[in-house]
Write a protein that holds these residues in place. Sequence first.
Motif, PDB file in Angstrom:
ATOM      1  N   ASN A  86       2.960  -1.956  -8.678  1.00 40.88           N
ATOM      2  CA  ASN A  86       2.195  -2.531  -7.568  1.00 40.88           C
ATOM      3  C   ASN A  86       2.390  -1.762  -6.267  1.00 40.88           C
ATOM      4  N   THR A  87       3.562  -1.181  -6.077  1.00 35.67           N
ATOM      5  CA  THR A  87       3.884  -0.538  -4.794  1.00 35.67           C
ATOM      6  C   THR A  87       3.744   0.983  -4.835  1.00 35.67           C
ATOM      7  N   LEU A  88       3.090   1.517  -5.841  1.00 40.66           N
ATOM      8  CA  LEU A  88       2.918   2.967  -5.914  1.00 40.66           C
ATOM      9  C   LEU A  88       2.174   3.503  -4.686  1.00 40.66           C
ATOM     10  N   ALA A  89       2.639   4.644  -4.207  1.00 38.74           N
ATOM     11  CA  ALA A  89       1.927   5.312  -3.112  1.00 38.74           C
ATOM     12  C   ALA A  89       0.650   5.942  -3.655  1.00 38.74           C
ATOM     13  N   LEU A  90      -0.300   6.193  -2.770  1.00 41.54           N
ATOM     14  CA  LEU A  90      -1.548   6.826  -3.209  1.00 41.54           C
ATOM     15  C   LEU A  90      -1.259   8.170  -3.870  1.00 41.54           C
ATOM     16  N   GLN A 148      -8.514   5.823  -9.616  1.00 41.61           N
ATOM     17  CA  GLN A 148      -8.133   4.841  -8.610  1.00 41.61           C
ATOM     18  C   GLN A 148      -7.893   5.496  -7.252  1.00 41.61           C
ATOM     19  N   GLN A 149      -7.334   6.677  -7.240  1.00 40.73           N
ATOM     20  CA  GLN A 149      -7.146   7.399  -5.975  1.00 40.73           C
ATOM     21  C   GLN A 149      -8.489   7.631  -5.289  1.00 40.73           C
ATOM     22  N   LEU A 171      -9.686   6.288  -1.555  1.00 40.20           N
ATOM     23  CA  LEU A 171     -10.150   7.200  -0.506  1.00 40.20           C
ATOM     24  C   LEU A 171     -11.560   6.829  -0.027  1.00 40.20           C
ATOM     25  N   GLU A 172     -12.384   6.355  -0.934  1.00 37.85           N
ATOM     26  CA  GLU A 172     -13.724   5.923  -0.542  1.00 37.85           C
ATOM     27  C   GLU A 172     -13.674   4.638   0.268  1.00 37.85           C
ATOM     28  N   ARG A 173     -12.706   3.787  -0.027  1.00 42.94           N
ATOM     29  CA  ARG A 173     -12.583   2.524   0.692  1.00 42.94           C
ATOM     30  C   ARG A 173     -11.963   2.717   2.073  1.00 42.94           C
ATOM     31  N   ALA A 203      -8.235   6.704   6.867  1.00 39.46           N
ATOM     32  CA  ALA A 203      -6.825   6.305   6.930  1.00 39.46           C
ATOM     33  C   ALA A 203      -5.901   7.483   6.637  1.00 39.46           C
ATOM     34  N   ASP A 204      -4.658   7.372   7.091  1.00 40.85           N
ATOM     35  CA  ASP A 204      -3.623   8.360   6.803  1.00 40.85           C
ATOM     36  C   ASP A 204      -3.247   8.239   5.324  1.00 40.85           C
ATOM     37  N   GLN A 205      -3.511   9.289   4.544  1.00 37.79           N
ATOM     38  CA  GLN A 205      -3.266   9.224   3.106  1.00 37.79           C
ATOM     39  C   GLN A 205      -1.802   9.023   2.772  1.00 37.79           C
TER      40      GLN A 205
END
Length: 262
Positions: A125-129, A169-170, A174-176, A180-182
């Motif tokens: 659940n907490t994975l970074a992008l 999912q990445q 990014l589209e959403r 934002a800061d990746q």
Amino acid sequence: MPAAWGRSDVVAFTNRMGYFTSTGRISPARRLAFTRFVRRVLLRFRALGLTTPGQLLEGMPADFAISPEDMPDEPEDTEAGRDLPDEVMRELCSRLDELEAMSSIEVRVATELLIDTGRRPDEINTLALNCLEQDSDGSDVLVYDNHKAYRLGRRLPIGAEAAATIRRQQQRVLERFPTADQNRLRLLPRPKTNPEGTKPLVDISTQHRAWVNSLPRSPGAGGRRPPRHARHAARAVRLDPDLPLRLPSLLCPAARRRGRPG
């Protein structure tokens, strides 16, 4: 003030946990998990030197700690087993579209990664992008944090199917959140009240329970199964040396991966 804390506070906490268990407010397993967590946190405070002079918790008494005798007994395992039977895994994997329709694409992706990797729900659940990297040989690696053991930046080799799931999912994230800061984005951001994409999924057990309860009952399905049971099923497959590595892909298309426990 930390100096005012003492043994009586620890006793009050453990008694309160015992009371909640006796009244059915929490289960014996949850009581044990809560107590373990508090014990780890207090030990971590001392290990980081936060109780030394000049630090945030200066003066915290030595007896303000969860000792071994304060720990509740391990609850008896009344379940048939933590691993899901193969036929149940196949049924669940064939119904992932229904899970997505009832919840969100983030919950579905989290479920697929639980099956593919065998990692804990909170680790997924907490994975970074930017959790997907490549080893020197070009193979895909999942970078995750093992919060339970305080081991950050762990690396787990994964297969092409799991890597493709992450890349799709990445792209959605990014589209959403295009501006934002990746480095701050999460792979599985909460669908709501999350304008910057920095808040991860918290818990998917409620969605899983509703999904499983909506499915036709089959022999061996048992009762309600939280997300961690899919993890144990996948992990058992990977840890059994007598089973071929391709077996997970036979059980579930989403489980086409290679890996080792992290």
